[in-house]
Design a protein around this motif. Structure first.
Motif, PDB file in Angstrom:
ATOM      1  N   ARG A 268      18.504 -21.633  -1.100  1.00  0.00           N
ATOM      2  CA  ARG A 268      19.266 -20.395  -0.939  1.00  0.00           C
ATOM      3  C   ARG A 268      19.058 -19.599  -2.212  1.00  0.00           C
ATOM      4  O   ARG A 268      19.408 -20.055  -3.307  1.00  0.00           O
ATOM      5  CB  ARG A 268      20.746 -20.741  -0.761  1.00  0.00           C
ATOM      6  CG  ARG A 268      21.690 -19.534  -0.774  1.00  0.00           C
ATOM      7  CD  ARG A 268      21.683 -18.831   0.556  1.00  0.00           C
ATOM      8  NE  ARG A 268      22.597 -17.679   0.603  1.00  0.00           N
ATOM      9  CZ  ARG A 268      22.184 -16.404   0.511  1.00  0.00           C
ATOM     10  NH1 ARG A 268      20.909 -16.111   0.319  1.00  0.00           N
ATOM     11  NH2 ARG A 268      23.054 -15.422   0.612  1.00  0.00           N
TER      12      ARG A 268
ATOM     13  N   CYS B 162      25.641 -24.672   2.040  1.00  0.00           N
ATOM     14  CA  CYS B 162      25.839 -23.233   2.045  1.00  0.00           C
ATOM     15  C   CYS B 162      27.065 -22.887   2.891  1.00  0.00           C
ATOM     16  O   CYS B 162      27.281 -23.473   3.955  1.00  0.00           O
ATOM     17  CB  CYS B 162      24.594 -22.566   2.621  1.00  0.00           C
ATOM     18  SG  CYS B 162      24.709 -20.775   2.630  1.00  0.00           S
ATOM     19  N   ALA B 163      27.835 -21.920   2.437  1.00  0.00           N
ATOM     20  CA  ALA B 163      28.998 -21.456   3.197  1.00  0.00           C
ATOM     21  C   ALA B 163      28.593 -20.912   4.558  1.00  0.00           C
ATOM     22  O   ALA B 163      29.395 -20.876   5.489  1.00  0.00           O
ATOM     23  CB  ALA B 163      29.733 -20.366   2.421  1.00  0.00           C
TER      24      ALA B 163
ATOM     25  N   ALA C 101      27.669 -21.971  -3.113  1.00  0.00           N
ATOM     26  CA  ALA C 101      27.599 -20.702  -3.839  1.00  0.00           C
ATOM     27  C   ALA C 101      28.066 -20.813  -5.291  1.00  0.00           C
ATOM     28  O   ALA C 101      27.755 -19.950  -6.111  1.00  0.00           O
ATOM     29  CB  ALA C 101      28.439 -19.641  -3.120  1.00  0.00           C
TER      30      ALA C 101
ATOM     31  N   TYR D 275      31.521 -14.496   0.369  1.00  0.00           N
ATOM     32  CA  TYR D 275      32.070 -15.857   0.313  1.00  0.00           C
ATOM     33  C   TYR D 275      33.593 -15.869   0.388  1.00  0.00           C
ATOM     34  O   TYR D 275      34.268 -16.540  -0.381  1.00  0.00           O
ATOM     35  CB  TYR D 275      31.565 -16.593  -0.939  1.00  0.00           C
ATOM     36  CG  TYR D 275      30.058 -16.770  -0.926  1.00  0.00           C
ATOM     37  CD1 TYR D 275      29.454 -17.601   0.006  1.00  0.00           C
ATOM     38  CD2 TYR D 275      29.251 -16.106  -1.824  1.00  0.00           C
ATOM     39  CE1 TYR D 275      28.072 -17.753   0.039  1.00  0.00           C
ATOM     40  CE2 TYR D 275      27.856 -16.246  -1.793  1.00  0.00           C
ATOM     41  CZ  TYR D 275      27.286 -17.077  -0.862  1.00  0.00           C
ATOM     42  OH  TYR D 275      25.926 -17.221  -0.833  1.00  0.00           O
TER      43      TYR D 275
HETATM   44 MO   LIG Z   1      25.548 -19.905   0.309  1.00  0.00          MO
END
Ligand SMILES: [Mo]
Ligand SMILES: [Mo]
Lengths: 394, 394
Positions: B60, B106-107, B217, B242
């Motif tokens: 990412r 990852c969110a 993140a 986020y």
């Molecule tokens: Mo992310």
């Protein structure tokens, strides 16, 4: 004797007044069981104050309230320690007193909704087996430091003074992990005060463990001994109860497979509608303010509470939150519930209200009770639903 | 120069080979975006190993991979500190090296399922924006101790070396609470090794923050500065991205109300079926082994994974779990995912498989994606569903 000591002695004397129902408990409580005494707060009272009054606080007992001689009382700290301690109340009162705001909630809160799907053994709780208070006393980590924790310790066992009349246990004993017990920021407390008053007998006088963020079952009342160990408590309340199982496990099967399931410690995110009560009558199209509580385990803050006025099909309202912990509490140290309210400008009735809370980790609540049903009726954190019926206007 | 230093220099040289796709990344990755480079692991590969190989680990990026001169590189530790630090890689290599096993996720993992309900801006991830590795480096709390944390510090800000081409940001900057950053047991790491090898450029060479239990993140790659502050980062990745919002908030509304929603830190409990893939053909009535991963934030252990063969109506199977963290890890320090498998003796097709995981706090996953849809497509932890179709036998 200090003021604190004087107040404590006053409190134990009051305890002698009553045989069955512990002294200082309110008749406002809904009694679920007489012996041992179990009673919950009428849910409607809960959102009225961030601090639940001691007299309205739910009571979960597994035995009788012990009568404690405050002069002779000693808390034993033993097991895998360097120095075994025998601590008097006077010793405790001399140690630094710290105050923690924390919600205590029974693992069986809202069991009744599960029992309606299929009958369950256990205290028949609605949504009032929860309360929030400020607790004052000595942080457990201080006693552990005084005793000296041996290298191989992994668990801290708590045993109460109450006599239990169950086949597999004569006292109430459970344990928590050392990582929680020994963490100064874990805020585990040996509490002798609740909401600024000496603990009432029903709430654990003279001394109660408070394990913030963990299930109520670990906040042992009438604590008599703390034992450091390399393993969990092997008592029935650690091993054979307070475990979450899949829906296909029944009481018979559980007797064989209990080792496969961990003891409940932290609690999941949950919420309930406290007002209106189920079946409330409301003139269609008029405003209604809906109130309730929300809480998550492990100190995780409630970030949001959603309200649905169509049984959970859509989540059209965000609640206004009143936190039980100051907003600048450190991350993951929000031990207290959050009260919430939604002023619905115009509620069409009949309808079904539903609420769901979200915590700081992004967890929310399952839609249905049946999807999480378990034979002990534990950790029912399904979205809470309340029917509102039409009525003539006031 | 130490062995560790030598290996690091080798690694940065490799980084020069490539313009767009970072060096050392596998062609096995599914590329979701070329510039900045974003790619995920084909989900089927994930349950093959508890440690995801660096070459298969999802990537990412918000900008380009920076080229770092290892001799000139200095990590700045500043803000509300007693002594500002400028730390070279050699300085870091001299500090105690610790190793932590942790999942990074990852969110936006599984955003695609949300996008199918209503289109969403953001990298189009399936369920492969997650991986697990062992990370080695210096615990952040050690640097904080060396710098000296001032009284009023509440947050620790991380800034990367990568250049971002977005209107509101030129570098990637986020923050985590001090209570996490300064906790030796919080295991926040300044990692220079991944799975026993120097970090690949795409994964943050020469130094990456690893914040176990928190959303990916916050695990900032190519870290250039650490700033102690009394407030959160005011950068766009902390304040305007986020964040988890209700379904009725859209991009326009969010521009007004972003202050009301907290930055995501811990992750909710989640799981996915990695094998079989959706649409897999299977001869009805024959055995099939279903595999996947499960993970929860905040170090909470996965206690159970349920599999349904009827689309989530009943949860008839409990999975066998393979933990990414040793079973004697302290409570709430299980930073790694759990792989799982269920050998279904006789699977009737067509059918819909569904999985749901439970964590140590008794949290589980919502039944449907639409109930948790949000305009950024974050934290999709709905029960994961896969269709299995009938076929002639092999
Ligand atoms: Mo992310
Ligand atoms: Mo309980």
């Amino acid at each position: 004797m200090t003021d604190r000591g004087m107040r404590a002695v006053g409190s134990v004397c009051n305890a002698m007044d009553s045989a069955q129902q512990p002294a200082g408990t309110s008749t406002a409580l809904i009694v679920r069981n007489e012996t041992p005494f179990n009673a919950e707060t009428p849910a409607m009272l809960l959102p009225r104050a961030v601090l639940t009054p001691s007299s309205q606080f739910f009571i979960r007992s597994h035995g009788e309230v012990p009568n404690v001689n405050v002069q002779q009382y000693r808390l034993k700290v033993g097991g895998l320690v360097k120095n075994e301690l025998l601590v008097s109340l006077a010793d405790l009162y001399r140690l630094p007193c710290e105050t923690v705001s924390a919600t205590v909630v029974c693992a069986g809160n809202r069991r009744n909704e599960m029992s309606r799907i299929s009958p369950i053994k256990g205290v028949g709780w609605d949504s009032g087996a929860i309360g929030n208070a400020v607790w004052s006393g000595v942080k457990l980590y201080r006693l552990l430091e005084l005793a000296g924790v041996q290298q191989n310790v992994r668990h801290v066992l708590f045993e109460g003074l109450d006599h239990i009349h169950e086949q597999q246990a004569s006292t109430y004993q459970v344990s928590i992990p050392l990582s929680k017990a020994a963490d100064p920021n874990g805020d585990v407390l040996l509490a002798y005060e609740m909401n600024g008053e000496p603990l009432a007998p029903a709430h654990g006088f003279p001394l109660r463990v408070i394990v913030p963020g963990f299930v109520g079952a670990r906040s042992v009342k009438w604590i008599q001994s703390i034992t450091l160990s390399d393993c969990e408590s092997d008592g029935m309340f650690q091993q054979h109860d307070y475990k979450l199982t899949p829906g296909f496990i029944d009481a018979e099967t559980f007797k064989r497979v209990w080792r496969e399931y961990p003891a409940i410690q932290e609690m999941p995110v949950q919420s309930a509608i406290c007002f209106p009560p189920n079946g409330y009558k409301h003139a269609s199209g008029t405003p209604l303010t809906v109130r309730g509580y929300a809480h998550s385990g492990g100190g995780k803050r409630i970030t949001r509470v959603d309200l649905s006025v169509d049984g959970g099909n859509s989540w059209s309202h965000s609640a206004i939150l009143t936190r039980g912990t100051s907003s600048d509490a450190p991350y993951a140290h929000d031990w207290s519930w959050t009260l919430w309210e939604v002023a619905v400008p115009s509620l069409s009735t009949p309808c079904q209200l539903a609420c769901r809370a979200w915590d700081a980790a992004g967890n929310s609540q399952p839609a249905t009770v049946d999807s999480i049903w378990n034979f002990r009726g534990l950790l029912n954190n399904a979205q809470h639903r309340v029917r509102v019926l039409p009525s003539a206007s006031l």
